[in-house]
Design a protein around this motif. Sequence first.
Motif, PDB file in Angstrom:
ATOM      1  N   ARG A   1       7.790  -0.725   7.151  1.00  0.00           N
ATOM      2  CA  ARG A   1       6.617   0.154   7.418  1.00  0.00           C
ATOM      3  C   ARG A   1       7.619   1.805   8.099  1.00  0.00           C
ATOM      4  N   ASN A   2       8.371   1.614   9.069  1.00  0.00           N
ATOM      5  CA  ASN A   2       9.423   2.738   9.065  1.00  0.00           C
ATOM      6  C   ASN A   2      11.080   2.700   8.158  1.00  0.00           C
ATOM      7  N   ASP A   3      10.980   2.105   7.615  1.00  0.00           N
ATOM      8  CA  ASP A   3      12.208   2.263   6.659  1.00  0.00           C
ATOM      9  C   ASP A   3      11.222   2.510   5.288  1.00  0.00           C
TER      10      ASP A   3
ATOM     11  N   VAL B   1       8.209   4.455   5.020  1.00  0.00           N
ATOM     12  CA  VAL B   1       7.626   5.886   4.949  1.00  0.00           C
ATOM     13  C   VAL B   1       8.962   6.643   5.456  1.00  0.00           C
ATOM     14  N   ARG B   2       9.608   6.754   6.221  1.00  0.00           N
ATOM     15  CA  ARG B   2      10.248   7.649   6.888  1.00  0.00           C
ATOM     16  C   ARG B   2      12.328   7.666   6.620  1.00  0.00           C
ATOM     17  N   GLY B   3      11.934   6.085   5.639  1.00  0.00           N
ATOM     18  CA  GLY B   3      13.419   6.103   6.080  1.00  0.00           C
ATOM     19  C   GLY B   3      13.739   6.268   4.087  1.00  0.00           C
ATOM     20  N   ALA B   4      13.133   6.333   4.212  1.00  0.00           N
ATOM     21  CA  ALA B   4      13.066   5.661   1.948  1.00  0.00           C
ATOM     22  C   ALA B   4      13.734   4.987   1.446  1.00  0.00           C
ATOM     23  N   ASP B   5      13.913   3.963   2.192  1.00  0.00           N
ATOM     24  CA  ASP B   5      14.592   2.748   2.166  1.00  0.00           C
ATOM     25  C   ASP B   5      12.892   1.328   1.531  1.00  0.00           C
TER      26      ASP B   5
ATOM     27  N   THR C   1       1.229  -4.700   0.395  1.00  0.00           N
ATOM     28  CA  THR C   1       0.220  -5.467  -0.334  1.00  0.00           C
ATOM     29  C   THR C   1       0.975  -5.743  -1.685  1.00  0.00           C
ATOM     30  N   ASN C   2       1.383  -5.223  -2.458  1.00  0.00           N
ATOM     31  CA  ASN C   2       2.057  -5.305  -3.376  1.00  0.00           C
ATOM     32  C   ASN C   2       2.812  -6.660  -3.445  1.00  0.00           C
TER      33      ASN C   2
ATOM     34  N   GLU D   1      -0.093  -9.986  -3.081  1.00  0.00           N
ATOM     35  CA  GLU D   1       0.204  -9.682  -4.792  1.00  0.00           C
ATOM     36  C   GLU D   1       0.605 -10.844  -5.242  1.00  0.00           C
TER      37      GLU D   1
ATOM     38  N   CYS E   1      -5.988   1.020   5.754  1.00  0.00           N
ATOM     39  CA  CYS E   1      -5.673   1.376   4.582  1.00  0.00           C
ATOM     40  C   CYS E   1      -5.482   0.631   3.611  1.00  0.00           C
ATOM     41  N   HIS E   2      -4.696  -0.291   4.110  1.00  0.00           N
ATOM     42  CA  HIS E   2      -3.748  -1.573   2.549  1.00  0.00           C
ATOM     43  C   HIS E   2      -4.886  -2.149   2.402  1.00  0.00           C
ATOM     44  N   ASN E   3      -4.854  -2.205   0.729  1.00  0.00           N
ATOM     45  CA  ASN E   3      -6.147  -2.230  -0.057  1.00  0.00           C
ATOM     46  C   ASN E   3      -5.254  -4.470   0.362  1.00  0.00           C
TER      47      ASN E   3
END
Lengths: 272, 131
Positions: free
Chosen positions: B68-70, B72-76, B93-94, B98, B124-126
């Motif tokens: 999550r942090n990577d 959202v915050r690190g574009a990784d 989810t993906n 899935e 939030c996550h589907n």
Amino acid sequence: MELSRRDFLKMAGIASAGVVVAGSAGTLLTGCTPVAKSKDGSLAGKQMAMLYVPSRHEEGCTDCTQACHLKHNVPNIADKKHEIKWIWETEFQHAFTEYMENDLLKERMKGVPYFVLCNHCANPACTRVCPTKATFKREDGVVMMDYHRCIGCRFCVAACPYGARSFNFEDPRDSLSKPVPNPNFPTRERGVVEKCNFCSELDIQGGELPYCVQACVKRKGSLEKSALIFGDLADEKSDFHNILEHLQKEEKLIPLRRKEIAGTQPKVYYLV
Amino acid sequence: MYDKGKIIIGVIIFLAVFTIPFWYSQATGDADKSPYADTSKLIAEGKTCVEPADYMREHHVKLLTDWRNDVVRGADTIYTSEEYGTTFDKSLTNTCLEQCHTNKSQFCDQCHSYVGVKPNCWSCHNVVEEK
């Protein structure tokens, strides 16, 4: 060395005052907008930006809004007080309120449709006021939202000079279809603030276009003819730069930005 | 000691009531019903998780929080498995749901309700529709 209790307390007092002063001076010197670094440095040195050419807008077209809101599961809430918006149509007098002082321009421009979205400012007010750093600036200039951290205080909503942020007063899933329009992208929940993310889930640094721009390009045939144009402002060899230069030099358009006086350095340019 | 008999009976009744959860679950056999997620089908298909099952059982909370942090915050967005060297998209989810664990009620909810935790991922996550 003999140290009296009184002297010790004096020294401790001076030392702690020094720490506080040095700390706040550090914050002032480095600026109030810390930038979140990408792990592999892939975003460094970039400045993503959007161009909007109002004269290319076809009357009644809302392809960009529809594409964006479907892809990002943005609910359509009828109650104006609760509505959620990422990119939407407004009128010139609302987008450029300061120009309404000009009586001649006012007559001419009133009612002309303009599309507005988060400006992804280079000097954003929202990130400064966020107490949890739930909203922050990325190295490539994208102002991001971390919904996991948002506590719903709405300081950012108050700070944004453009009204680009929406608060979820109700559960957005109540106003979305089931299953949601795009199951691969999360929804938000009640009590968080949301806004345009410049499609950060796509490879926008690698040249992929945000959904709103994709929709416009699809309608107009190419990025050169599109009303919405997106790219890296820092890359002087990019198509984006060529288009920007063409619009300014050949088509003699002037890049305006909303509420320049707020000092936020918006990165959405209106070529008029 | 005064009222010895009453006190001892009182203590016995208190202990009996206080320990109800323990002996009740023993008596009904609930204690042996530990949660079990059937992944035999996935294994038969030759799929492996991002890391070995034991590691995931213990560390999935931290792994997902790091993801999550990577992202959202690190574009990784790419995870390279330390055990297998394979790469995955960092997405609950993906990727997790899935591609493999389409049975959320069995794979996630069963154990979470057993240990009494309520993760708020799903607000939030589907959730991928169960087949």
